[in-house]
Motif scaffolding. Sequence first.
Motif, PDB file in Angstrom:
ATOM      1  N   LYS A  42      57.901   1.503 -64.024  1.00 46.44           N
ATOM      2  CA  LYS A  42      58.736   2.590 -64.546  1.00 46.44           C
ATOM      3  C   LYS A  42      60.224   2.366 -64.354  1.00 46.44           C
ATOM      4  N   MET A  43      60.627   1.840 -63.211  1.00 48.39           N
ATOM      5  CA  MET A  43      62.055   1.702 -62.922  1.00 48.39           C
ATOM      6  C   MET A  43      62.656   0.394 -63.429  1.00 48.39           C
ATOM      7  N   LEU A  44      61.859  -0.679 -63.438  1.00 45.92           N
ATOM      8  CA  LEU A  44      62.393  -1.992 -63.795  1.00 45.92           C
ATOM      9  C   LEU A  44      61.828  -2.556 -65.086  1.00 45.92           C
ATOM     10  N   GLY A  45      60.810  -1.888 -65.641  1.00 44.55           N
ATOM     11  CA  GLY A  45      60.217  -2.375 -66.881  1.00 44.55           C
ATOM     12  C   GLY A  45      59.301  -3.567 -66.709  1.00 44.55           C
ATOM     13  N   VAL A  46      58.802  -3.789 -65.490  1.00 40.78           N
ATOM     14  CA  VAL A  46      57.851  -4.884 -65.273  1.00 40.78           C
ATOM     15  C   VAL A  46      56.576  -4.551 -66.041  1.00 40.78           C
ATOM     16  N   ASP A  47      56.083  -5.497 -66.798  1.00 39.54           N
ATOM     17  CA  ASP A  47      54.894  -5.297 -67.624  1.00 39.54           C
ATOM     18  C   ASP A  47      53.652  -5.138 -66.744  1.00 39.54           C
TER      19      ASP A  47
END
Length: 170
Positions: free
Chosen positions: A63-68
């Motif tokens: 959610k915060m960093l966009g890690v898949d």
Amino acid sequence: MLDGQRTEQARKLIDLCKERGLMIGTAESCTGGLLAACITAVPGSSKVFERGFVTYANDAKIKMLGVDADLLAAHGAVSEPVARAMAEGVLARAPVDLAVSITGVAGPGGGSAEKPVGLVFIGSGRKTLDGPEVTVERCEFGDVGRNVVRERTVAEALDLLMRLAQRSSV
């Protein structure tokens, strides 16, 4: 936990970033914000430290960093691809020039044969005209105790940021 050597290391980084007009962002998992605390313990750090993400849980990384989520499922949080994605996430989501990300197994539990206690991946990167440039370092500190793993990780992350700052300018 923050010794004089780490504080001096952070002060030198801050001075160089001020001189070069560079802003820093961090993303931390196993260090739980210790790197950001070390940097912000130095007076004047607000001139170069923009923000820090503490993304201990996988959901926070997503959610915060966009890690898949598929990347996390395929490689696990403690991995080179996730450390890279975390650093890229900082560079994409914060108005910073330099970023560092940390994910690892500080211990005392949580390790495995494949990912033992003391294994840490540190991503470091900078924005370039061609997009983000990120490298990842694998550190194997060993089962030396939770605090020692975290402190050594912070020292290495500060060193990586210093090297990036020495090569960069706005």
